[in-house]
Design an enzyme around this catalytic site. Structure first.
Site, PDB file in Angstrom:
ATOM      1  N   LYS A  23       0.861  -1.075  -0.008  1.00 45.24           N
ATOM      2  CA  LYS A  23       0.039  -0.179   0.033  1.00 45.24           C
ATOM      3  C   LYS A  23       0.767   1.303   0.075  1.00 45.24           C
ATOM      4  O   LYS A  23       0.616   2.021  -0.843  1.00 45.24           O
ATOM      5  CB  LYS A  23      -1.073  -0.015   1.266  1.00 45.24           C
ATOM      6  N   SER A  24       1.886   1.317   0.706  1.00 50.50           N
ATOM      7  CA  SER A  24       2.660   2.579   1.109  1.00 50.50           C
ATOM      8  C   SER A  24       3.427   2.938  -0.388  1.00 50.50           C
ATOM      9  O   SER A  24       3.378   3.985  -0.849  1.00 50.50           O
ATOM     10  CB  SER A  24       3.759   2.460   2.186  1.00 50.50           C
ATOM     11  N   ARG A  28       2.923   6.183  -3.327  1.00 53.52           N
ATOM     12  CA  ARG A  28       3.917   7.006  -3.593  1.00 53.52           C
ATOM     13  C   ARG A  28       4.217   6.575  -5.218  1.00 53.52           C
ATOM     14  O   ARG A  28       4.703   7.655  -5.930  1.00 53.52           O
ATOM     15  CB  ARG A  28       5.150   6.491  -2.978  1.00 53.52           C
ATOM     16  N   ARG A 124      -9.043  11.945  12.197  1.00 50.83           N
ATOM     17  CA  ARG A 124      -7.272  11.816  12.437  1.00 50.83           C
ATOM     18  C   ARG A 124      -6.767  13.073  12.559  1.00 50.83           C
ATOM     19  O   ARG A 124      -6.919  14.171  11.783  1.00 50.83           O
ATOM     20  CB  ARG A 124      -6.983  10.741  11.448  1.00 50.83           C
ATOM     21  N   GLN A 171       4.647   8.965   7.561  1.00 49.71           N
ATOM     22  CA  GLN A 171       3.820   9.871   6.702  1.00 49.71           C
ATOM     23  C   GLN A 171       4.033  11.553   6.759  1.00 49.71           C
ATOM     24  O   GLN A 171       4.096  12.346   5.643  1.00 49.71           O
ATOM     25  CB  GLN A 171       2.405   9.734   7.050  1.00 49.71           C
ATOM     26  N   ASP A 317       1.893  -1.092  11.866  1.00 50.59           N
ATOM     27  CA  ASP A 317       0.568  -1.492  11.311  1.00 50.59           C
ATOM     28  C   ASP A 317       0.254  -2.823  11.603  1.00 50.59           C
ATOM     29  O   ASP A 317      -0.709  -3.280  11.349  1.00 50.59           O
ATOM     30  CB  ASP A 317       0.422  -1.281   9.676  1.00 50.59           C
TER      31      ASP A 317
HETATM   32  C1  S3P Z   1       2.530   4.756   6.197  1.00 49.03           C
HETATM   33  C2  S3P Z   1       3.080   5.152   7.378  1.00 49.03           C
HETATM   34  C3  S3P Z   1       2.420   4.726   8.690  1.00 49.03           C
HETATM   35  C4  S3P Z   1       1.424   3.549   8.691  1.00 49.03           C
HETATM   36  C5  S3P Z   1       0.416   3.840   7.323  1.00 49.03           C
HETATM   37  C6  S3P Z   1       1.112   3.871   6.085  1.00 49.03           C
HETATM   38  C7  S3P Z   1       3.108   5.343   4.863  1.00 49.03           C
HETATM   39  O1  S3P Z   1       1.888   5.864   9.295  1.00 49.03           O
HETATM   40  O2  S3P Z   1       0.722   3.448   9.755  1.00 49.03           O
HETATM   41  O3  S3P Z   1      -0.458   2.739   7.301  1.00 49.03           O
HETATM   42  O4  S3P Z   1       2.823   4.959   3.789  1.00 49.03           O
HETATM   43  O5  S3P Z   1       3.890   6.351   4.981  1.00 49.03           O
HETATM   44  P1  S3P Z   1       2.802   6.818  10.422  1.00 49.03           P
HETATM   45  O6  S3P Z   1       3.711   7.393   9.500  1.00 49.03           O
HETATM   46  O7  S3P Z   1       1.725   8.000  10.586  1.00 49.03           O
HETATM   47  O8  S3P Z   1       3.109   6.087  11.324  1.00 49.03           O
END
Ligand code: S3P
Length: 438
Positions: A23-24, A28, A124, A171, A317
């Protein structure tokens, strides 16, 4: 509609499976592909609701994006200054990653944008990104509670800053790196602890220079992103459900193929191994700047541990399903330094503690963690609070339950792992999905 998972007790996990794309990295890839010059081809893209929100946002900002086949995406990049104003507010569903990363990217545009989300995203915290962006000169507003909608005003002149992040958050780091593409001079971010570094790796993959030393990363404006081909590995956060499932279900032997094992994401493997899990990394290789392996997991006797604080950001996560591992382990498992879990898609400390108690496990929430006593999982009914990872964690719990477990409010599993149910069934979990009108 209430989407319910009804999961039968017992079973074991077997076979070779390929979980959903990361997903991350998928988020990107869309963002950088859109801002690059030339055509970017993506394979292994996660076709989940969260990443499709990011994709739709860029289409709404004038980027031509095609999906010629499942998991394949072709982006005609418009360059760093080629986005156009969307006609409507950008709706980002459940996706915190979309909103926080886009906040940085949009702060540097010539046009204004509003970003909204669903009920969970609307609760959030966003000041973690708006505060440093304001220091850079952005005009960006949340509502009074510091939550969405986010309003980003265009034509701000951004300037580079040195920002020491108060929390370990990929993030926030990524948001500021994206703003740094548009800021005068150099933007540097210092992390209190290592967090996932997919943005840094991908920026370099797109030919954009960044400077990295230990806990600091710097980016300077004035360079270009060059289109590329990206092979996205499968998501270790999705694989984690089956890693725990195979560890706790007697007789299991499962292999999860082509999983991203970036060292900033492998906390789940380290924590499970400390608990006594039998996990082997096979066929290790590198693809598109990210390390990948096939992960083989066999059932084993787990024991409770104090989870090392340094591993928390590297498994951030995976805690819902790690709590299921703790429930099946001998003795006590303690987690501290994990306050961030309270502001994820749900309050994952409270929601997991409630669910575990519901199925007969002693789980004591604390301000920044939880204490879980291993025991016998009973059957029962739990609520996921619309949190995909809670729903999938309790599906795994049923492998060691005495009676069926019913999990309510599971539709959001589609945000990160749309084919979870079919892979779970193919691996050996007996479950059915019911749609109930509420
Ligand atoms: C993510 C960073 C994490 C994670 C999220 C995805 C990302 O959050 O919990 O599911 O893709 O950068 P945080 O950076 O707020 O910890």
């Amino acid at each position: 509609m209430n989407t319910q998972f009804i999961v039968s007790p017992h079973g074991s996990l077997q076979g070779y499976h390929r979980v959903a794309g990361d997903k991350s990295i998928s988020h990107r890839a869309i963002m950088l592909g859109a801002l690059a010059e030339g055509t970017t081809q993506i394979n292994g893209f996660l076709e989940g609701e969260d990443t499709l929100c990011t994709l739709d946002a860029f289409r709404a900002m004038g980027v031509a994006i095609e999906k010629p086949a499942y998991g394949k995406v072709v982006i005609q990049g418009v360059g760093l200054h080629g986005l156009i104003a969307p006609k409507q507010p950008l709706y980002l569903g459940n996706s915190g990653t979309s909103m926080r990363l886009l906040a940085g990217l949009l702060a540097g545009q010539a046009f204004s944008v509003t970003m909204t989300g669903d009920a969970s995203l609307s609760k959030r915290p966003m000041r973690r990104v708006t505060d440093p962006l304001k220091l850079m000169g952005a005009h960006i507003e949340t509502n009074a509670a510091g939550t969405p909608p986010l309003y980003v005003q265009g034509q701000s002149t951004l300037k580079g800053i040195e920002y020491v992040m108060p929390i370990a958050s990929a993030q926030v780091k990524s948001c500021l790196l994206l703003a740094g593409l548009y800021a005068q001079g150099t933007t540097c971010i210092v992390e209190p602890a290592p967090t996932r570094d997919h943005s840094e790796r991908m920026l370099m993959g797109f030919g954009y220079p960044i400077e990295r030393t230990d806990n600091r990363v710097c980016i300077e404006s004035g360079h270009k992103l060059r289109a590329m081909s990206i092979e996205i590995p499968t998501d270790i956060s999705s694989a984690a459900f089956f890693m725990v499932g195979a560890s706790i279900a007697t007789g299991s032997n499962i292999t999860l193929q082509h999983v991203g094992i970036n060292p900033t994401r492998t906390g789940v493997i380290e924590i499970l191994r400390l608990m006594g899990a039998d996990i082997q990394l096979n066929n290790m290789r590198e693809m598109g700047g990210e390390p990948v392996a096939d992960i083989q997991v066999r059932a084993s006797e787990l024991h409770g541990i104090q989870i090392p604080a340094a591993l928390v950001p590297l498994a951030i996560d995976e805690f819902p399903v790690l709590f299921i591992a703790a429930a099946c382990a001998k003795g006590e498992t303690r987690l501290t330094d994990a306050k961030e879990l309270r502001v994820k898609e749900s309050d994952r400390i409270q929601v997991m503690a409630d669910g575990l108690q519901q199925v007969g496990i002693q789980a004591q929430p604390t301000e920044d963690g939880i204490v879980i006593q291993g025991g016998q999982i009973q059957g029962g009914s739990v609520h996921s609070h619309g949190d995909h990872r809670i729903a999938m964690a309790f599906t795994i719990a049923a492998l060691r339950a005495t009676q069926p477990i019913t999990i309510n409010d599971c539709a959001n599993v589609a945000t990160s792992f749309p084919n979870f149910v079919s892979i779970a069934q193919a691996a050996g979990i007996k479950m059915q999905v019911l749609e109930e009108s509420c």
